[in-house]
Scaffold this motif. Sequence first.
Motif, PDB file in Angstrom:
ATOM      1  N   VAL A  30       0.718  -1.136   0.126  1.00 57.04           N
ATOM      2  CA  VAL A  30      -0.108   0.037  -0.022  1.00 57.04           C
ATOM      3  C   VAL A  30       0.947   1.164   0.055  1.00 57.04           C
ATOM      4  O   VAL A  30       1.934   1.422   0.432  1.00 57.04           O
ATOM      5  N   LYS A  31       0.402   2.284  -0.736  1.00 58.25           N
ATOM      6  CA  LYS A  31       1.168   3.549  -0.663  1.00 58.25           C
ATOM      7  C   LYS A  31       0.325   4.725  -0.939  1.00 58.25           C
ATOM      8  O   LYS A  31      -0.711   4.783  -1.113  1.00 58.25           O
ATOM      9  N   PHE A  32       0.946   5.983  -0.646  1.00 65.52           N
ATOM     10  CA  PHE A  32       0.497   7.079  -0.888  1.00 65.52           C
ATOM     11  C   PHE A  32       1.435   8.215  -1.595  1.00 65.52           C
ATOM     12  O   PHE A  32       2.469   7.977  -1.367  1.00 65.52           O
ATOM     13  N   ASP A  33       1.003   9.035  -2.173  1.00 63.01           N
ATOM     14  CA  ASP A  33       1.862  10.238  -2.876  1.00 63.01           C
ATOM     15  C   ASP A  33       2.209  11.300  -2.104  1.00 63.01           C
ATOM     16  O   ASP A  33       1.549  11.540  -1.306  1.00 63.01           O
ATOM     17  N   LEU A  34       3.520  11.665  -2.349  1.00 68.06           N
ATOM     18  CA  LEU A  34       3.975  12.754  -1.556  1.00 68.06           C
ATOM     19  C   LEU A  34       4.717  13.747  -2.500  1.00 68.06           C
ATOM     20  O   LEU A  34       5.530  13.359  -3.206  1.00 68.06           O
ATOM     21  N   GLY A  35       3.832  15.041  -2.424  1.00 65.69           N
ATOM     22  CA  GLY A  35       4.285  15.859  -3.430  1.00 65.69           C
ATOM     23  C   GLY A  35       5.850  16.633  -3.278  1.00 65.69           C
ATOM     24  O   GLY A  35       6.342  16.426  -2.080  1.00 65.69           O
ATOM     25  N   LYS A  36       6.540  17.437  -4.103  1.00 61.55           N
ATOM     26  CA  LYS A  36       7.575  18.028  -3.622  1.00 61.55           C
ATOM     27  C   LYS A  36       7.294  19.102  -2.566  1.00 61.55           C
ATOM     28  O   LYS A  36       6.406  19.767  -2.540  1.00 61.55           O
ATOM     29  N   TYR A  37       8.423  19.030  -1.541  1.00 62.24           N
ATOM     30  CA  TYR A  37       8.343  19.858  -0.478  1.00 62.24           C
ATOM     31  C   TYR A  37       6.947  19.511   0.362  1.00 62.24           C
ATOM     32  O   TYR A  37       6.929  20.193   1.478  1.00 62.24           O
ATOM     33  N   GLU A  38       6.344  18.578   0.216  1.00 60.10           N
ATOM     34  CA  GLU A  38       5.130  18.168   0.959  1.00 60.10           C
ATOM     35  C   GLU A  38       5.685  17.399   2.267  1.00 60.10           C
ATOM     36  O   GLU A  38       6.556  16.651   2.398  1.00 60.10           O
ATOM     37  N   ARG A  39       4.816  17.527   3.316  1.00 58.60           N
ATOM     38  CA  ARG A  39       5.157  16.696   4.499  1.00 58.60           C
ATOM     39  C   ARG A  39       3.865  15.894   4.949  1.00 58.60           C
ATOM     40  O   ARG A  39       2.708  16.366   4.623  1.00 58.60           O
TER      41      ARG A  39
END
Length: 164
Positions: free
Chosen positions: A41-50
């Motif tokens: 299972v996974k989730f996306d993390l954007g640039k500079y996102e926390r």
Amino acid sequence: MAFNSNTVAGTVVHAQTQWNTKLIVPNDVSLVSSTTYASLVKFDLGKYERAIFRAYLDVAFDADGDFKYKIITPTNTVSYRARNMVSEAPISGAVTEAVTFDVTTAGSPEVTVVASDGNYYAFIEGTITGGDTAGNVDIQVAQNTSSATATVVKFGSYLEYLKF
């Protein structure tokens, strides 16, 4: 409505106030005859996102196959901090837990579980600060030793996260 300032990215973002829950699947997941990691299972993390996250893995295994897992983060992750609380393997009577703490920029290193037939669980919670590359936070699992007898990640295992 909550707002957070991300000074690194130079933005102000809306922060959700409820956990996003990703169930692995509505049924047990069987890992059979393979030591090759697969995304669970996974989730996306954007640039500079926390993000803050918590994950629970409930596992049943055979002594021949055992179990291993790791958490992968996007390239150029600035900070990954996670507390891993794991049961004894196999669970027997009153549970004894072990706690470790990961301080990296590359996710949790491989955790292997080698024991006789039985059950095991891992509860992982932590924080991630993304860098200049977007990507996925990905929980990957496999058998530690290839076996035709399935290692089973049980229904009810989950990943929850809040991004800001």
